[in-house]
Motif scaffolding. Structure first.
Motif, PDB file in Angstrom:
ATOM      1  N   ARG A 190       0.823  -1.207   0.000  1.00 15.54           N
ATOM      2  CA  ARG A 190       0.000   0.000   0.000  1.00 15.54           C
ATOM      3  C   ARG A 190       0.860   1.261   0.000  1.00 15.54           C
ATOM      4  NH1 ARG A 190      -1.850   3.843   3.285  1.00 15.54           N
ATOM      5  NH2 ARG A 190      -0.697   3.057   5.094  1.00 15.54           N
ATOM      6  N   ARG A 191       1.909   1.261   0.823  1.00 19.52           N
ATOM      7  CA  ARG A 191       2.727   2.463   0.978  1.00 19.52           C
ATOM      8  C   ARG A 191       3.836   2.565  -0.068  1.00 19.52           C
ATOM      9  NH1 ARG A 191       4.514   2.490   7.236  1.00 19.52           N
ATOM     10  NH2 ARG A 191       4.553   4.770   7.062  1.00 19.52           N
ATOM     11  N   GLY A 192       4.231   1.413  -0.616  1.00 25.08           N
ATOM     12  CA  GLY A 192       5.334   1.405  -1.566  1.00 25.08           C
ATOM     13  C   GLY A 192       6.672   1.105  -0.924  1.00 25.08           C
ATOM     14  N   PHE A 193       6.716   1.030   0.394  1.00 28.47           N
ATOM     15  CA  PHE A 193       7.965   0.746   1.096  1.00 28.47           C
ATOM     16  C   PHE A 193       7.676  -0.067   2.354  1.00 28.47           C
ATOM     17  CE2 PHE A 193       6.415   4.866   2.541  1.00 28.47           C
ATOM     18  CZ  PHE A 193       6.461   4.763   3.922  1.00 28.47           C
ATOM     19  N   ALA A 194       8.677  -0.828   2.776  1.00 23.61           N
ATOM     20  CA  ALA A 194       8.563  -1.671   3.967  1.00 23.61           C
ATOM     21  C   ALA A 194       9.363  -1.057   5.105  1.00 23.61           C
ATOM     22  CB  ALA A 194       9.073  -3.077   3.671  1.00 23.61           C
ATOM     23  N   VAL A 195       8.982  -1.422   6.323  1.00 20.47           N
ATOM     24  CA  VAL A 195       9.634  -0.864   7.506  1.00 20.47           C
ATOM     25  C   VAL A 195      10.079  -1.992   8.430  1.00 20.47           C
ATOM     26  CG1 VAL A 195       9.368   0.646   9.507  1.00 20.47           C
ATOM     27  CG2 VAL A 195       8.187   1.195   7.365  1.00 20.47           C
ATOM     28  N   GLY A 196      11.292  -1.869   8.941  1.00 12.22           N
ATOM     29  CA  GLY A 196      11.782  -2.760   9.986  1.00 12.22           C
ATOM     30  C   GLY A 196      12.090  -1.911  11.205  1.00 12.22           C
ATOM     31  N   ARG A 197      11.501  -2.258  12.327  1.00 14.85           N
ATOM     32  CA  ARG A 197      11.637  -1.430  13.528  1.00 14.85           C
ATOM     33  C   ARG A 197      12.454  -2.176  14.583  1.00 14.85           C
ATOM     34  NH1 ARG A 197       6.369  -1.150  11.534  1.00 14.85           N
ATOM     35  NH2 ARG A 197       5.772   0.931  10.761  1.00 14.85           N
ATOM     36  N   MET A 198      13.761  -1.963  14.559  1.00 20.42           N
ATOM     37  CA  MET A 198      14.703  -2.594  15.498  1.00 20.42           C
ATOM     38  C   MET A 198      14.648  -4.117  15.402  1.00 20.42           C
ATOM     39  SD  MET A 198      14.332  -0.135  18.874  1.00 20.42           S
ATOM     40  CE  MET A 198      12.638  -0.622  19.218  1.00 20.42           C
ATOM     41  N   GLU A 199      14.396  -4.645  14.205  1.00 19.81           N
ATOM     42  CA  GLU A 199      14.197  -6.086  14.045  1.00 19.81           C
ATOM     43  C   GLU A 199      15.426  -6.830  13.541  1.00 19.81           C
ATOM     44  OE1 GLU A 199      10.187  -7.260  12.546  1.00 19.81           O
ATOM     45  OE2 GLU A 199       9.999  -5.101  12.171  1.00 19.81           O
ATOM     46  N   TYR A 200      16.434  -6.093  13.056  1.00 20.77           N
ATOM     47  CA  TYR A 200      17.659  -6.755  12.593  1.00 20.77           C
ATOM     48  C   TYR A 200      18.843  -6.382  13.477  1.00 20.77           C
ATOM     49  CZ  TYR A 200      20.988  -8.794   9.318  1.00 20.77           C
ATOM     50  OH  TYR A 200      21.968  -9.572   8.741  1.00 20.77           O
ATOM     51  N   LEU A 201      18.882  -5.128  13.901  1.00 19.58           N
ATOM     52  CA  LEU A 201      19.908  -4.654  14.827  1.00 19.58           C
ATOM     53  C   LEU A 201      19.226  -3.909  15.967  1.00 19.58           C
ATOM     54  CD1 LEU A 201      22.549  -3.232  12.311  1.00 19.58           C
ATOM     55  CD2 LEU A 201      22.729  -5.366  13.608  1.00 19.58           C
ATOM     56  N   GLU A 202      19.716  -4.086  17.162  1.00 19.54           N
ATOM     57  CA  GLU A 202      19.130  -3.430  18.326  1.00 19.54           C
ATOM     58  C   GLU A 202      19.133  -1.908  18.158  1.00 19.54           C
ATOM     59  OE1 GLU A 202      17.651  -4.750  20.785  1.00 19.54           O
ATOM     60  OE2 GLU A 202      18.282  -6.860  20.797  1.00 19.54           O
ATOM     61  N   GLY A 203      17.972  -1.305  18.326  1.00 19.18           N
ATOM     62  CA  GLY A 203      17.864   0.143  18.297  1.00 19.18           C
ATOM     63  C   GLY A 203      17.876   0.775  16.921  1.00 19.18           C
ATOM     64  N   ILE A 204      18.032  -0.036  15.866  1.00 22.00           N
ATOM     65  CA  ILE A 204      18.163   0.493  14.504  1.00 22.00           C
ATOM     66  C   ILE A 204      16.923   0.169  13.679  1.00 22.00           C
ATOM     67  CG2 ILE A 204      19.504   0.406  12.368  1.00 22.00           C
ATOM     68  CD1 ILE A 204      20.940   1.766  14.674  1.00 22.00           C
ATOM     69  N   GLY A 205      16.394   1.187  13.023  1.00 19.46           N
ATOM     70  CA  GLY A 205      15.261   0.998  12.130  1.00 19.46           C
ATOM     71  C   GLY A 205      15.708   1.002  10.683  1.00 19.46           C
ATOM     72  N   SER A 206      14.838   0.562   9.796  1.00 17.68           N
ATOM     73  CA  SER A 206      15.166   0.510   8.374  1.00 17.68           C
ATOM     74  C   SER A 206      13.906   0.704   7.547  1.00 17.68           C
ATOM     75  CB  SER A 206      15.811  -0.841   8.033  1.00 17.68           C
ATOM     76  OG  SER A 206      16.181  -0.895   6.672  1.00 17.68           O
ATOM     77  N   ILE A 207      14.037   1.433   6.457  1.00 19.21           N
ATOM     78  CA  ILE A 207      12.949   1.617   5.496  1.00 19.21           C
ATOM     79  C   ILE A 207      13.481   1.191   4.138  1.00 19.21           C
ATOM     80  CG2 ILE A 207      11.516   3.323   4.306  1.00 19.21           C
ATOM     81  CD1 ILE A 207      11.312   4.837   6.919  1.00 19.21           C
ATOM     82  N   ALA A 208      12.738   0.331   3.431  1.00 16.12           N
ATOM     83  CA  ALA A 208      13.253  -0.261   2.198  1.00 16.12           C
ATOM     84  C   ALA A 208      12.179  -0.350   1.130  1.00 16.12           C
ATOM     85  CB  ALA A 208      13.810  -1.657   2.489  1.00 16.12           C
ATOM     86  N   THR A 209      12.623  -0.310  -0.123  1.00 14.87           N
ATOM     87  CA  THR A 209      11.720  -0.529  -1.248  1.00 14.87           C
ATOM     88  C   THR A 209      12.455  -1.319  -2.315  1.00 14.87           C
ATOM     89  OG1 THR A 209      10.145   0.542  -2.759  1.00 14.87           O
ATOM     90  CG2 THR A 209      12.307   1.564  -2.560  1.00 14.87           C
ATOM     91  N   ALA A 210      11.718  -2.142  -3.046  1.00 10.79           N
ATOM     92  CA  ALA A 210      12.315  -2.965  -4.097  1.00 10.79           C
ATOM     93  C   ALA A 210      12.303  -2.220  -5.424  1.00 10.79           C
ATOM     94  CB  ALA A 210      11.557  -4.283  -4.224  1.00 10.79           C
ATOM     95  N   ILE A 211      13.278  -2.539  -6.274  1.00  4.74           N
ATOM     96  CA  ILE A 211      13.379  -1.972  -7.615  1.00  4.74           C
ATOM     97  C   ILE A 211      13.342  -3.136  -8.594  1.00  4.74           C
ATOM     98  CG2 ILE A 211      14.820  -0.648  -9.207  1.00  4.74           C
ATOM     99  CD1 ILE A 211      16.055   0.702  -6.709  1.00  4.74           C
ATOM    100  N   ALA A 212      12.425  -3.068  -9.551  1.00  5.50           N
ATOM    101  CA  ALA A 212      12.236  -4.179 -10.477  1.00  5.50           C
ATOM    102  C   ALA A 212      13.365  -4.260 -11.495  1.00  5.50           C
ATOM    103  CB  ALA A 212      10.901  -4.037 -11.195  1.00  5.50           C
ATOM    104  N   ASP A 213      13.667  -5.492 -11.917  1.00 10.96           N
ATOM    105  CA  ASP A 213      14.636  -5.687 -12.990  1.00 10.96           C
ATOM    106  C   ASP A 213      13.910  -5.622 -14.331  1.00 10.96           C
ATOM    107  OD1 ASP A 213      13.293  -8.108 -13.332  1.00 10.96           O
ATOM    108  OD2 ASP A 213      14.844  -9.295 -12.331  1.00 10.96           O
ATOM    109  N   GLY A 214      14.617  -5.934 -15.410  1.00  8.53           N
ATOM    110  CA  GLY A 214      14.017  -5.853 -16.734  1.00  8.53           C
ATOM    111  C   GLY A 214      12.839  -6.779 -16.931  1.00  8.53           C
ATOM    112  N   GLY A 215      12.757  -7.843 -16.120  1.00  4.84           N
ATOM    113  CA  GLY A 215      11.656  -8.793 -16.233  1.00  4.84           C
ATOM    114  C   GLY A 215      10.507  -8.504 -15.294  1.00  4.84           C
ATOM    115  N   GLY A 216      10.584  -7.379 -14.587  1.00  8.68           N
ATOM    116  CA  GLY A 216       9.508  -7.013 -13.678  1.00  8.68           C
ATOM    117  C   GLY A 216       9.600  -7.642 -12.306  1.00  8.68           C
TER     118      GLY A 216
END
Length: 256
Positions: A190-216
């Motif tokens: 829905r938003r176009g991006f995903a969020v990780g809230r201190m789920e990979y490293l303690e105290g660190i957040g992350s916002i990510a989005t995927a970029i399609a290749d030539g095949g979609g």
């Protein structure tokens, strides 16, 4: 940049017009609307528009009295991108993004097994540093990257891959409940991006989005990371910045 430097007003206004019209693709804008949005006098705005028309970068629909971006502008930009090394173009986009948002940014390749490998990374401003080496590997279930990748797949493919994926708790905040992850993936779509809230490293957040290749299919993942306390109130702002940069990277990647 030299603090005493002052941009040339006419050039700044010209670029502002191009950026504004880029938000109205397929619709175009009238002279009055452009002048009002950019706080320009109509006479000065008209001079700039006529110059851009003469250079072939704009079109003008006389019946509707609307200006729009011309295909020749896109062709000129595409030719410029092709003349530069893709890596340097992408690195420049990342550097601008990191400077704008003040956070470290990295671009990862999606590997065949769903894991991720860092291709480019730029440290953010304000003294914040992440120790990520080029080539560093991230597992397929790295929360923000995984959700961004799965959100870019069809619901059927995403569900099949999620069902088969073993999930680890990297921190006490890591979500491993697949029902909850499905909701996170739906929210990422829905938003176009995903969020990780201190789920990979303690105290660190992350916002990510995927970029399609030539095949979609999701071939790259762009993300920014930083202290969760600082990122939490900025999620929408950071997400919008990540999406804009991802769109530019997608163009650069596919033109080479």
């Amino acid at each position: 940049m030299d603090a005493s430097f002052k941009p040339v007003p006419a050039v700044s206004k010209c670029l502002a017009i191009l950026r504004l019209l880029d938000t109205e693709v397929g619709q175009g804008m009238s002279l009055s609307a452009i002048a009002a949005r950019l706080s320009l006098t109509k006479s000065h705005c008209l001079m700039i528009l006529r110059t851009l028309l003469a250079e072939g970068w704009l079109t003008y629909d006389a019946e509707r009295q609307r200006y729009g971006l011309a295909p020749s502008l896109l062709l000129d930009l595409a030719a410029t991108i092709r003349r530069h090394d893709r890596g340097s173009v992408v690195q420049d986009i990342l550097a601008r993004l990191a400077e704008d948002i003040g956070l470290p940014c990295l671009l990862s390749r999606v590997n065949a097994d769903g894991s991720f490998s860092c291709l480019h990374r730029v440290q953010g401003g304000h003294g914040l540093v992440i120790n990520v080496a080029i080539g560093q590997h991230y597992p397929a279930d790295a929360p923000a990257q995984m959700r961004a990748r799965l959100a870019a797949l069809s619901e059927e493919d995403a569900e099949a891959q999620l069902q088969a994926m073993p999930l680890r708790a990297y921190t006490g905040a890591t979500t491993t409940d697949k029902a909850a992850i499905r909701r996170e993936i739906a929210e990422a779509r829905r938003r176009g991006f995903a969020v990780g809230r201190m789920e990979y490293l303690e105290g660190i957040g992350s916002i990510a989005t995927a970029i399609a290749d030539g095949g979609g299919q999701p071939g790259l993942v762009l993300q920014c990371t930083g202290p969760q306390a600082a990122m939490a109130p900025r999620e929408e702002e950071l997400g919008a910045a990540i999406l804009a940069a991802a769109a530019r990277i997608a163009v650069a990647w596919q033109l080479h």
